[in-house]
Design an enzyme around this catalytic site. Structure first.
Site, short mmCIF file in Angstrom:
data_model
loop_
_atom_site.label_atom_id
_atom_site.label_comp_id
_atom_site.label_asym_id
_atom_site.label_seq_id
_atom_site.Cartn_x
_atom_site.Cartn_y
_atom_site.Cartn_z
N GLU A 113 0.84 -1.22 0.00
CA GLU A 113 0.00 0.00 0.00
C GLU A 113 0.87 1.26 0.00
OE1 GLU A 113 -2.87 -0.40 -0.87
OE2 GLU A 113 -3.22 -2.48 -0.29
N ASP A 120 3.54 -4.65 -5.46
CA ASP A 120 3.95 -5.97 -4.92
C ASP A 120 5.47 -6.04 -4.79
OD1 ASP A 120 1.44 -7.03 -4.68
OD2 ASP A 120 1.49 -8.19 -6.54
ZN LIG Z 1 -2.70 -2.67 -4.58
#
Ligand SMILES: [Zn+2]
Length: 690
Positions: A527, A591
């Site tokens: 995030e 990621d």
């Molecule tokens: Zn995301």
């Protein structure tokens, strides 16, 4: 408007970088609820030790998962996130059963969640009423005599979440995040995405044929004759195809400047003379506004000419179809509910069976009254110790980003300084809101499931609309506390982790630190990195769309991102359907960057605690445990139909590539598992942005 517009605004603004695709709202009949299996930190039984971690790490970390957890018949996929989701669902179910049992001592919130749930569960009453709850809306369509009367009806539709032709909502102004403005968006399509109307190939053609049959069946179920339903369905499909022609595809919509065209309402009126905007806004109960973000002006031009050229009979059929397709499926009588399931869940996603009713009603109650339900959930499931521990981890990972920025060799000191200013401005929101939403004005009745869903939609839309022209509420949450998900908002510049995801195995107080850093640490880093992915990097620390990069650094970022686009574009999801490297760029960047930040934070933590990184515990070194934690965040399997839908609509890569795509870009992984350069998980040329 809420559902579609908040969706639109999220992908429009890219406002919400979601970690998971919302776990499908699925359904079947009442089966007794057994306490589901709750996963613990690292699960050795899920490992496939016959696989070589250097060849396919996903297989190694998760290869035996499906032996223990095959996809149940009421799901289109099943994985680690679904297990947590089912645990939360079970907890909420118990809570709702108690609240539904009634009693004079119930609080106002308990009455609302209990009666909402009880009304939803009463399928006998829903079937008895049959189409009666929809009759007033159907009569209103039948009474249309002139296309000029359409404006008022479409305005009313915005309030009850029927996005026929277009959508209307509110957002923070991209260029001035302290301002909340009106936004109007393309709308009116029944297939999942614009390209579904035009893509070639057998699978795409089959879906279009099934879709027309689905419209036909729906119209028949609301009283049209076979031949009328069939001919209307074809006209509706033609109209939707024409709307889709100038709709923007899901990949283009990720670019903020593509969906930001602030316009004076009088200019929009000139663009679409067929719609009376003053009337449309007032019927939608909007305050008087002089400007509005028109996400896609080209669409509105086309919409205007379609309103001109389409006959009233076709428009009426289209409105009937949109009305039924937009209804909360738990309020539909059985035959219609089954028809909706057959197309949207069975044919499009491969799900064999409807979910049990109680699961659907738990989800419907969470959707309508999320913060009333979440208040009880958070108190019960999220102790202050978990909040303190996860907040500490967030701070560690933010510090890791500061270190990572310092060490980057491709970014100039000037841009680094601004990146750090943005990093320091990010607000951290953990678990649940500080102030709870007040539902006292929302009427919930035990015998009125359709009315409850409609009133909840209007309540939420009015709450959204009321923000226009007011100061931004920095404490607001876009997800309910039990949600198994997390998000970053570029306009708010905040990261949000609902209590629902801060549960085992993602965060397990009983697990080794290494595993927790690999699991929830990777998610927190994900995030945070969204603030600096291809979308997020275009917004500054105040949430404004403004270019704070030097031209040279911006170019270098794009070159590095391009490596990720090419890498993921080579992954084959199913048959001929590959991952769309451009659509998934933001998520893949998050990621990759996220796990690297978690790794930096984990090393710092291990150093603080004097942990010997060579000392094996339960057969693995702490660094191996870290990577296994990450791998096992994404264990699971997905039905082929759902995988195809995912790569065509979802900015998240399929689970296998969220694991392998990341570790193959981290030489630290190859070293930890003794891989040789040139093996699949340790390629010669890795991609790295952050
Ligand atoms: Zn995301």
């Amino acid at each position: 408007m809420k559902a579609p517009i908040s969706l639109a605004v999220m992908s429009v603004t890219g406002a919400i970088g979601m970690l998971f695709c919302t776990v499908a709202s699925a359904q079947s009949n009442n089966t007794a609820a057994a306490q589901p299996d709750q996963p613990q930190g690292l699960e050795e039984r899920f490992l496939d030790t016959s696989a070589d971690p250097c060849v396919n790490f996903f297989q190694y970390a998760c290869g035996n998962f499906a032996k223990y957890h095959p996809i149940p018949s009421d799901r289109s996929g099943y994985g680690t996130g679904t297990m947590v989701f089912e645990h939360n669902e079970y907890v909420l179910h118990t809570m709702l059963d108690n609240a539904a049992a009634g009693g004079a001592q119930r609080t106002s919130n308990q009455q609302k969640i209990g009666d909402y749930y009880a009304a939803c569960m009463d399928t006998a009453a829903i079937d008895r009423k049959n189409l009666r709850p929809f009759q007033a809306e159907l009569d209103r369509i039948a009474a249309l005599k002139d296309k000029r009367e359409l404006t008022a009806l479409l305005g009313h539709y915005q309030l009850i979440n029927v996005n026929a032709f277009l959508g209307l909502g509110e957002q923070q102004d991209f260029k001035e995040a302290s301002k909340q403005i009106a936004v109007t968006d393309q709308g009116g399509l029944g297939l999942p995405e614009r390209d579904y109307y035009f893509r070639s190939g057998d699978a795409a053609e089959k879906t279009r044929k099934q879709y027309v049959e689905h419209i036909t069946n729906t119209l028949r179920l609301i009283g049209e004759s076979d031949s009328e339903a069939e001919s209307d369905a074809h006209s509706i499909f033609q109209l939707e195809t024409a709307l889709a022609k100038d709709s923007m595809d899901v990949t283009s919509r990720r670019e903020p400047k593509n969906v930001y065209h602030l316009m004076a309402v009088e200019d929009l009126q000139k663009l679409t003379p067929r719609l009376d905007w003053a009337r449309f806004l007032s019927e939608s109960e909007f305050p008087s506004v002089t400007e509005i973000n028109v996400t896609n002006p080209g669409f509105f031009k086309t919409l205007n000419s379609l309103l001109d050229s389409t006959d009233l009979k076709t428009i009426k059929a289209y409105l009937r179809w949109q009305l039924m397709a937009s209804a909360d499926s738990t309020a539909l009588p059985k035959a219609l509910d089954d028809e909706m399931f057959d197309f949207t869940r069975h044919k499009l996603r491969g799900q064999p069976e409807q979910q049990p009713r109680w699961k659907r009603c738990v989800q419907a109650t969470d959707g309508a009254l999320g913060e009333a339900l979440g208040q009880v959930y958070a108190a019960q499931e999220f102790p202050p110790s978990s909040k303190a521990a996860t907040l500490q981890m967030v701070h560690d990972i933010e510090n890791a980003m500061g270190q990572d920025l310092d060490a980057l060799d491709w970014m100039s000191p000037e841009t680094k300084l601004r990146a750090k200013a943005k990093l320091h401005a990010i607000a951290d929101k953990i678990g649940y809101p500080d102030q709870w939403r007040d539902y006292s004005k929302l009427l919930v009745q035990r015998d009125d499931p359709y009315g409850n869903a409609e009133r909840a939609a209007i309540f939420e839309n009015l709450r959204q609309i009321a923000k226009i022209g007011k100061p931004v509420d920095r404490h607001e949450w876009g997800m309910s506390p039990p949600t198994v998900n997390a998000y970053y908002s570029p306009s708010m510049n905040d990261i949000n982790f609902p209590a629902g995801i801060l549960q085992p195995p993602f965060y397990d107080p009983k697990s080794a630190d290494a595993e927790n850093y690999g699991h929830i640490g990777g998610i927190i880093g994900h995030e945070l990195t969204h603030g600096f992915d291809d979308q997020g990097r275009q917004f500054d620390g105040n949430g404004n769309l403004s270019d704070w990069w030097t031209a040279d650094d911006g170019k270098k970022f794009e070159e590095k991102a391009d490596c990720t686009v090419k890498e993921y574009s080579n992954f084959v999801a199913v048959d001929d359907a590959k991952v769309n490297g451009k659509l998934t760029l933001g998520e893949n960047t998050a990621d990759n960057g996220g796990l690297r930040l978690a790794f930096i934070a984990f090393l710092a933590d291990a150093k603080r605690k004097n942990i010997d990184l060579d000392q094996k515990q339960d057969g693995f070194t702490p660094i191996q445990q870290f990577f296994l934690g990450h791998g096992q965040s994404w264990c699971g399997s997905t039905r082929p139909e759902q995988l195809r839908l995912q790569v065509q609509t979802d900015p998240h890569s399929p689970r296998e590539f969220r694991v392998n795509g990341v570790v193959q870009n981290m030489p630290e992984f190859g070293r930890a598992f003794g891989c040789k350069t040139g093996q699949p998980m340790m390629p010669q040329n890795a991609c790295r942005v952050w």
